[in-house]
Design an enzyme around this catalytic site. Structure first.
Site, PDB file in Angstrom:
ATOM      1  CB  SER A   5      -8.848   2.143   5.889  1.00  0.00           C
ATOM      2  OG  SER A   5      -9.635   2.457   4.766  1.00  0.00           O
TER       3      SER A   5
HETATM    4  N1  SAH Z   1     -12.695  -0.918   3.391  1.00  0.00           N
HETATM    5  C1  SAH Z   1     -11.633  -1.187   2.477  1.00  0.00           C
HETATM    6  C2  SAH Z   1     -11.153   0.138   1.885  1.00  0.00           C
HETATM    7  C3  SAH Z   1     -10.716  -0.019   0.529  1.00  0.00           C
HETATM    8  S1  SAH Z   1     -10.294   1.523  -0.274  1.00  0.00           S
HETATM    9  C4  SAH Z   1     -10.481  -1.881   3.176  1.00  0.00           C
HETATM   10  O1  SAH Z   1     -10.250  -1.601   4.353  1.00  0.00           O
HETATM   11  O2  SAH Z   1      -9.788  -2.684   2.546  1.00  0.00           O
HETATM   12  C5  SAH Z   1     -11.813   1.975  -1.026  1.00  0.00           C
HETATM   13  C6  SAH Z   1     -12.457   0.958  -1.917  1.00  0.00           C
HETATM   14  O3  SAH Z   1     -13.578   1.574  -2.526  1.00  0.00           O
HETATM   15  C7  SAH Z   1     -11.584   0.458  -3.054  1.00  0.00           C
HETATM   16  O4  SAH Z   1     -11.540  -0.941  -3.037  1.00  0.00           O
HETATM   17  C8  SAH Z   1     -12.293   0.989  -4.317  1.00  0.00           C
HETATM   18  O5  SAH Z   1     -12.142   0.151  -5.434  1.00  0.00           O
HETATM   19  C9  SAH Z   1     -13.719   1.073  -3.835  1.00  0.00           C
HETATM   20  N2  SAH Z   1     -14.572   1.988  -4.608  1.00  0.00           N
HETATM   21  C10 SAH Z   1     -14.252   3.184  -5.146  1.00  0.00           C
HETATM   22  N3  SAH Z   1     -15.325   3.731  -5.770  1.00  0.00           N
HETATM   23  C11 SAH Z   1     -16.345   2.839  -5.603  1.00  0.00           C
HETATM   24  C12 SAH Z   1     -17.709   2.825  -6.023  1.00  0.00           C
HETATM   25  N4  SAH Z   1     -18.250   3.824  -6.739  1.00  0.00           N
HETATM   26  N5  SAH Z   1     -18.471   1.753  -5.687  1.00  0.00           N
HETATM   27  C13 SAH Z   1     -17.952   0.729  -4.955  1.00  0.00           C
HETATM   28  N6  SAH Z   1     -16.666   0.685  -4.537  1.00  0.00           N
HETATM   29  C14 SAH Z   1     -15.869   1.728  -4.861  1.00  0.00           C
END
Ligand code: SAH
Length: 216
Positions: free
Chosen positions: A65
């Site tokens: 993000s």
């Molecule tokens: N906080 C992270 C954001 C990553 S984007 C950062 O700053 O790097 C969102 C993340 O949520 C992705 O890695 C995706 O794989 C994960 N995600 C999506 N659906 C999910 C679920 N049902 N359970 C756990 N993680 C999930």
């Protein structure tokens, strides 16, 4: 390879100042942004731009993000040291590191195996230790509930019920709600069956995925 330099530190200071101009006021949040080497969370191709306020791909179709989004969500959590936090969507682990810098005990769930494998090794290697789980964040972690705070870092079409159940009374959940675009939403659980809701601006996240087959 894992190098942090004065130049990086200078760029981080500028980023923290930019976030302040954009309305972030919590000094602990700004200090965390100023401290965490975001360039180490990125693929080599993006390292030069690590301290710009933009999102980047992190593999498996996911993104780290924007720093402003991370700061905004963290500020809304109103964290106190020692609180138990559930994070859905570990991704690169950058948000996880911010929560840890704020003194939280972090339980974090990721459903992409490749990202889970990578981040659970990488984060401790730079001094950040959380409890890492591979699984479906929609279900939360009933075995470790209740949590003081819950943060969802993917766009949720709706608020997952199991997560509300796993929130302490008096606890706060911060979740971007919506499909193509999401409204940042703060929910405070004021009684076992009562929620206060405050909505903030619009954000754009990769979707929270449910009931899909797991894997890299
Ligand atoms: N906080 C992270 C954001 C990553 S984007 C950062 O700053 O790097 C969102 C993340 O949520 C992705 O890695 C995706 O794989 C994960 N995600 C999506 N659906 C999910 C679920 N049902 N359970 C756990 N993680 C999930």
């Amino acid at each position: 390879m894992l190098k942090d330099t004065y130049r990086h530190k200078g760029l981080r200071r500028q980023l923290a100042m930019k976030l302040m101009e954009k309305g972030i006021v919590n000094s602990d949040v700004l200090a965390a942004i100023e401290k965490i080497p975001r360039h180490l969370f990125l693929d080599n191709a993006f390292i030069e731009r690590a301290y710009e306020d933009i999102a980047f791909p992190i593999g498996s179709g996911q993104t780290i993000s924007r720093p402003h989004t991370v700061a905004f969500q963290t500020e809304l959590l109103q964290l106190k040291k020692g609180e138990k936090v559930l994070e859905i969507g570990t991704g690169s682990g950058y948000q996880t590191a911010v929560l840890l810098e704020m003194g939280a005990k972090v339980y974090t769930i990721e459903r992409q195996k490749a990202l889970f494998d990578k981040t659970k090794v990488f984060l401790p290697s730079i001094g950040y230790d959380a409890k890492f789980f591979y699984g479906d964040g929609y279900k939360g972690l009933p075995a470790f509930a209740p949590f003081d705070k819950i943060i969802i870092t993917a766009g949720a079409p709706e608020i997952p019920k199991p997560l509300l159940e796993q929130l302490k009374i008096g606890g706060i959940m911060v979740i971007p709600v919506g499909d193509a675009v999401q409204t940042m939403t703060l929910l405070k659980k004021t009684a076992s069956n009562k929620l206060e809701k405050v909505e903030f601006g619009e954000f754009k996240f990769v979707p929270l995925l449910e009931d899909k087959e797991w894997g890299g």
